[in-house]
Scaffold this motif. Structure first.
Motif, mmCIF file in Angstrom:
data_model
loop_
_atom_site.group_PDB
_atom_site.id
_atom_site.type_symbol
_atom_site.label_atom_id
_atom_site.label_comp_id
_atom_site.label_asym_id
_atom_site.label_seq_id
_atom_site.Cartn_x
_atom_site.Cartn_y
_atom_site.Cartn_z
ATOM 1 N N ILE A 287 -11.917 -46.297 35.047
ATOM 2 C CA ILE A 287 -10.497 -46.581 35.214
ATOM 3 C C ILE A 287 -9.983 -47.517 34.127
ATOM 4 O O ILE A 287 -8.801 -47.504 33.783
ATOM 5 N N GLU A 288 -10.883 -48.319 33.552
ATOM 6 C CA GLU A 288 -10.482 -49.220 32.472
ATOM 7 C C GLU A 288 -10.068 -48.461 31.216
ATOM 8 O O GLU A 288 -9.326 -48.986 30.385
ATOM 9 N N GLU A 289 -10.546 -47.234 31.061
ATOM 10 C CA GLU A 289 -10.246 -46.442 29.872
ATOM 11 C C GLU A 289 -8.931 -45.685 29.982
ATOM 12 O O GLU A 289 -8.448 -45.135 28.998
ATOM 13 N N LEU A 290 -8.358 -45.659 31.182
ATOM 14 C CA LEU A 290 -7.101 -44.935 31.360
ATOM 15 C C LEU A 290 -5.916 -45.807 30.932
ATOM 16 O O LEU A 290 -5.976 -47.032 31.017
ATOM 17 N N PRO A 291 -4.820 -45.184 30.479
ATOM 18 C CA PRO A 291 -3.663 -45.943 29.994
ATOM 19 C C PRO A 291 -2.799 -46.454 31.146
ATOM 20 O O PRO A 291 -1.636 -46.075 31.303
ATOM 21 N N VAL A 292 -3.384 -47.309 31.979
ATOM 22 C CA VAL A 292 -2.658 -47.871 33.130
ATOM 23 C C VAL A 292 -2.786 -49.386 33.096
ATOM 24 O O VAL A 292 -3.683 -49.937 32.467
ATOM 25 N N LYS A 293 -1.883 -50.056 33.805
ATOM 26 C CA LYS A 293 -1.879 -51.517 33.826
ATOM 27 C C LYS A 293 -2.593 -52.096 35.041
ATOM 28 O O LYS A 293 -3.033 -53.242 35.022
ATOM 29 N N ALA A 294 -2.695 -51.323 36.114
ATOM 30 C CA ALA A 294 -3.334 -51.797 37.335
ATOM 31 C C ALA A 294 -3.889 -50.604 38.101
ATOM 32 O O ALA A 294 -3.616 -49.444 37.770
ATOM 33 N N VAL A 295 -4.673 -50.910 39.141
ATOM 34 C CA VAL A 295 -5.424 -49.887 39.864
ATOM 35 C C VAL A 295 -5.161 -50.024 41.358
ATOM 36 O O VAL A 295 -5.206 -51.134 41.906
ATOM 37 N N VAL A 296 -4.920 -48.895 42.014
ATOM 38 C CA VAL A 296 -4.829 -48.856 43.465
ATOM 39 C C VAL A 296 -6.126 -48.260 43.998
ATOM 40 O O VAL A 296 -6.563 -47.204 43.528
ATOM 41 N N ALA A 297 -6.733 -48.936 44.964
ATOM 42 C CA ALA A 297 -7.991 -48.453 45.541
ATOM 43 C C ALA A 297 -7.920 -48.584 47.058
ATOM 44 O O ALA A 297 -8.381 -49.578 47.629
ATOM 45 N N PRO A 298 -7.331 -47.611 47.747
ATOM 46 C CA PRO A 298 -7.215 -47.694 49.204
ATOM 47 C C PRO A 298 -8.590 -47.720 49.872
ATOM 48 O O PRO A 298 -9.555 -47.101 49.402
#
Length: 320
Positions: A287-298
């Motif tokens: 997920i660190e390699e994806l172009p996103v700023k934060a992560v949702v993990a339900p």
């Protein structure tokens, strides 16, 4: 950089010389040192930047061999040992003085584990000492589940990584101790053996439900297992700060409808808890390699290995 290979004799030579070696287990990769050599063990804390108050687990290949280093095993824990060792179980038991205090953070008990990975069992069988081996990653970060993960994080600091392929379970061991006051086992850390399986053997057990700043076993700190992006357990909370395009997700079996599908990682499309556990730490890295700023993990359902996965997700969310 560290050499990666399958040479047990080379790994043994490094350990006997007081150096560190990364070893594969069925749970995650460990950073191993001669547990009877305080100077070697001190290198683990230095390389991982791990606080000395956080105790280590010692590993060997047979329970009979371990009796050289531990004082006793309460009968209910002995039953667990017979059922789940070798395997993803750690028992916290009274230690003998031969185990240095640096391994146990000064506690009179030590975590004992017999891993089932065949390559590491052969290595441990060749040694006349146990190895102390926490996960082979910088303290607080995501545990490694293959040799490449270890090399990327610690390759500059250790000479050798014993390559045993990808970890089959992907979550650290379940840790069980004996609660003298209650006269029953207590699970200190959820892990690769579901609570239901522990209770089939030991009967109803206690469960450590809170984290500690003075842990009696590894993996009990509230903040741990974190990627380098903020983790949210709640989609609603994340959307208060970020747009859907700025968010990635790690989900159990179905993508979240409001987020871009390409920014989501599924742990198990079939809803299989064992597959989800095996994939979890790799997903936290990917997920660190994806172009996103934060992560949702339900969170997953609180059953079987879902409990242990949720434990890791809560700690990852608390680390940011």
């Amino acid at each position: 950089m560290a050499e990666i290979g399958t040479d047990i004799e080379k790994a043994r030579a490094y350990l006997e010389a007081g150096q560190l070696v990364a070893i594969p287990t069925e749970t995650v990769y460990g950073l191993a040192a001669n547990a009877l050599n305080p100077e070697a063990v001190a290198q683990i804390f230095a390389v991982k930047q791990r606080p000395h108050f956080d105790p280590l687990i010692v590993h060997t290949d047979r329970l009979e061999k371990a009796m050289q280093w531990i004082a006793a095993i309460p009968a209910p824990l002995q039953q667990l040992a017979e059922a789940f060792m070798p395997g993803p179980l750690t028992l916290v038991v009274p230690k003998k003085d031969i185990i240095p205090d640096i391994v146990t953070a000064g506690l009179p008990t030590v975590g004992l584990r017999i891993p089932s990975h065949p390559l590491t069992r052969r290595l441990l069988a060749s040694l006349n000492f146990p190895v102390a081996a926490p996960s082979a990653n910088p303290f607080g970060y995501v545990s490694p589940t293959n040799a490449r993960h270890v090399e990327a994080q610690l390759g500059e600091h250790i000479p050798y990584i014993l390559d045993g392929g990808s970890s089959q379970i992907g979550l650290e061991s379940t840790i069980v101790a004996w609660n003298e006051e209650a006269q029953k086992p207590i699970v200190l850390r959820l892990g690769g053996i579901p609570l239901e399986e522990i209770e089939k053997v030991a009967g109803k057990v206690m469960l450590q439900t809170h984290s500690s700043s003075n842990p009696k076993a590894p993996g009990m700190l509230s903040a741990h297992y974190a990627p380098r992006k903020k983790v949210f357990l709640s989609l609603e909370a994340a959307l208060r700060i970020y747009s859907p395009q700025e968010l990635g997700a790690i989900v159990f079996k179905e993508p979240l409808a409001v987020l871009p599908v390409e920014n989501q990682l599924l742990l198990s499309p079939q809803g299989n808890y064992a597959e989800a556990a095996q994939r979890l730490f790799a997903a936290l890295r990917e997920i660190e390699e994806l172009p996103v700023k934060a992560v949702v993990a339900p969170l997953l359902p609180e059953e079987h290995l879902g409990r242990a996965i949720n434990d890791r997700l809560r700690r990852a969310a608390a680390s940011a």
